[in-house]
Design a protein around this motif. Structure first.
Motif, PDB file in Angstrom:
ATOM      1  N   GLU A 146      50.056  38.797  41.586  1.00  0.00           N
ATOM      2  CA  GLU A 146      49.562  39.185  42.753  1.00  0.00           C
ATOM      3  C   GLU A 146      50.035  38.371  44.220  1.00  0.00           C
ATOM      4  O   GLU A 146      50.063  38.955  44.980  1.00  0.00           O
ATOM      5  CB  GLU A 146      47.827  38.772  42.801  1.00  0.00           C
ATOM      6  N   ILE A 202      37.610  41.014  48.300  1.00  0.00           N
ATOM      7  CA  ILE A 202      38.223  42.481  48.174  1.00  0.00           C
ATOM      8  C   ILE A 202      37.705  43.191  49.340  1.00  0.00           C
ATOM      9  O   ILE A 202      38.422  44.097  49.995  1.00  0.00           O
ATOM     10  CB  ILE A 202      37.455  43.127  46.871  1.00  0.00           C
ATOM     11  N   GLY A 241      38.179  47.683  44.068  1.00  0.00           N
ATOM     12  CA  GLY A 241      38.986  47.405  45.090  1.00  0.00           C
ATOM     13  C   GLY A 241      40.175  48.096  45.015  1.00  0.00           C
ATOM     14  O   GLY A 241      40.665  48.671  45.751  1.00  0.00           O
ATOM     15  N   SER A 242      40.524  48.490  43.608  1.00  0.00           N
ATOM     16  CA  SER A 242      41.495  49.422  43.478  1.00  0.00           C
ATOM     17  C   SER A 242      41.233  50.860  43.941  1.00  0.00           C
ATOM     18  O   SER A 242      42.038  51.401  44.523  1.00  0.00           O
ATOM     19  CB  SER A 242      41.782  49.417  41.830  1.00  0.00           C
ATOM     20  N   TYR A 259      43.964  46.075  39.814  1.00  0.00           N
ATOM     21  CA  TYR A 259      44.020  45.596  41.124  1.00  0.00           C
ATOM     22  C   TYR A 259      45.261  45.302  41.735  1.00  0.00           C
ATOM     23  O   TYR A 259      45.731  45.657  42.840  1.00  0.00           O
ATOM     24  CB  TYR A 259      42.797  44.588  41.418  1.00  0.00           C
ATOM     25  N   HIS A 297      41.749  43.026  36.750  1.00  0.00           N
ATOM     26  CA  HIS A 297      42.797  42.319  37.884  1.00  0.00           C
ATOM     27  C   HIS A 297      43.922  42.695  37.864  1.00  0.00           C
ATOM     28  O   HIS A 297      44.449  42.896  38.821  1.00  0.00           O
ATOM     29  CB  HIS A 297      42.410  40.955  37.424  1.00  0.00           C
ATOM     30  N   TYR A 342      37.146  44.245  40.841  1.00  0.00           N
ATOM     31  CA  TYR A 342      38.412  44.545  40.975  1.00  0.00           C
ATOM     32  C   TYR A 342      38.857  46.125  40.765  1.00  0.00           C
ATOM     33  O   TYR A 342      39.592  46.616  41.714  1.00  0.00           O
ATOM     34  CB  TYR A 342      39.238  43.932  39.616  1.00  0.00           C
ATOM     35  N   ILE A 389      41.917  53.057  35.679  1.00  0.00           N
ATOM     36  CA  ILE A 389      40.688  52.696  36.292  1.00  0.00           C
ATOM     37  C   ILE A 389      39.361  53.528  35.627  1.00  0.00           C
ATOM     38  O   ILE A 389      38.529  52.895  35.087  1.00  0.00           O
ATOM     39  CB  ILE A 389      40.411  53.074  37.909  1.00  0.00           C
ATOM     40  N   LYS A 409      47.583  47.132  44.559  1.00  0.00           N
ATOM     41  CA  LYS A 409      48.092  46.674  45.889  1.00  0.00           C
ATOM     42  C   LYS A 409      49.467  46.905  45.896  1.00  0.00           C
ATOM     43  O   LYS A 409      50.084  46.945  47.024  1.00  0.00           O
ATOM     44  CB  LYS A 409      48.081  44.905  45.811  1.00  0.00           C
TER      45      LYS A 409
END
Length: 184
Positions: free
Chosen positions: A37, A159, A116-117, A84, A81, A113, A97, A88
């Motif tokens: 990340e 997020i 956010g994805s 996610y 995570h 997470y 997902i 990014k």
């Protein structure tokens, strides 16, 4: 920053994951997710990150999500995570997902997470639905009533700041976290 990036790569194993120390042979899954990340964020911010080494780390995360990591049984929050981080990096698959969303009793952090994805993929409606499953109105009322869990709130704020900084929950989360910080 560049020195930190270079130092991280001294901990990368042949599998693409990251060990806890320079020269490690065994990857640490949580450490790998956080290191990847950081590297993804650094690359997105314009820092020089070796493409091949970052791809190896992202490939490791894909294996982790599919259950092919070193221990083969990453927990749901770790997998969420990793998803996610891949979002990014622009390498997420919606099937990952959806599969994880079907997990019974997915912890709040995992839902956040995944939310956010979904937002990074442009699906803010699905993000809002997942956020609604993670937080109830009493948990984040502006009056301070109800329970307040710092970890999901901090994660949610992080997020939101990345994917939806104008979300109405942002100032509420900031105020509640500030209150917790002041009260110790």
């Amino acid at each position: 920053m560049q020195v930190g990036i270079e130092r991280l790569f001294t901990m990368q194993t042949s599998s693409g994951g990251f060990g806890m120390w320079p020269g490690s042979y065994e990857p640490h899954d949580w450490g790998t997710v956080y290191a990847t990340e950081f590297l993804t964020e650094a690359k997105n911010a314009g820092y020089s990150v070796p493409k091949g080494d970052l791809n190896d780390a992202l490939n490791y995360l894909e294996k982790l999500i599919s259950g092919k990591s070193k221990d083969g049984n990453a927990d749901e929050v770790l997998r969420a995570h990793a998803i996610y981080v891949l979002a990014k990096a622009g390498r997420v698959k919606s099937s990952w997902i959806r599969r994880l969303q079907e997990t019974k009793d997915l912890p709040e952090a995992g839902k956040l997470y995944l939310a956010g994805s979904l937002a990074l993929m442009g699906d803010k409606k699905a993000m809002s639905e997942l956020i609604g499953q993670s937080f109830n109105d009493k948990s984040f009322s502006a009056t301070g009533e109800g329970e307040f869990n710092v970890l999901p709130a901090a994660l949610g704020l992080s997020i939101f700041m990345e994917v939806d900084p104008e979300n109405p929950l942002v100032p509420v989360l900031v105020k509640r976290l500030e209150g917790v910080m002041r009260s110790g």
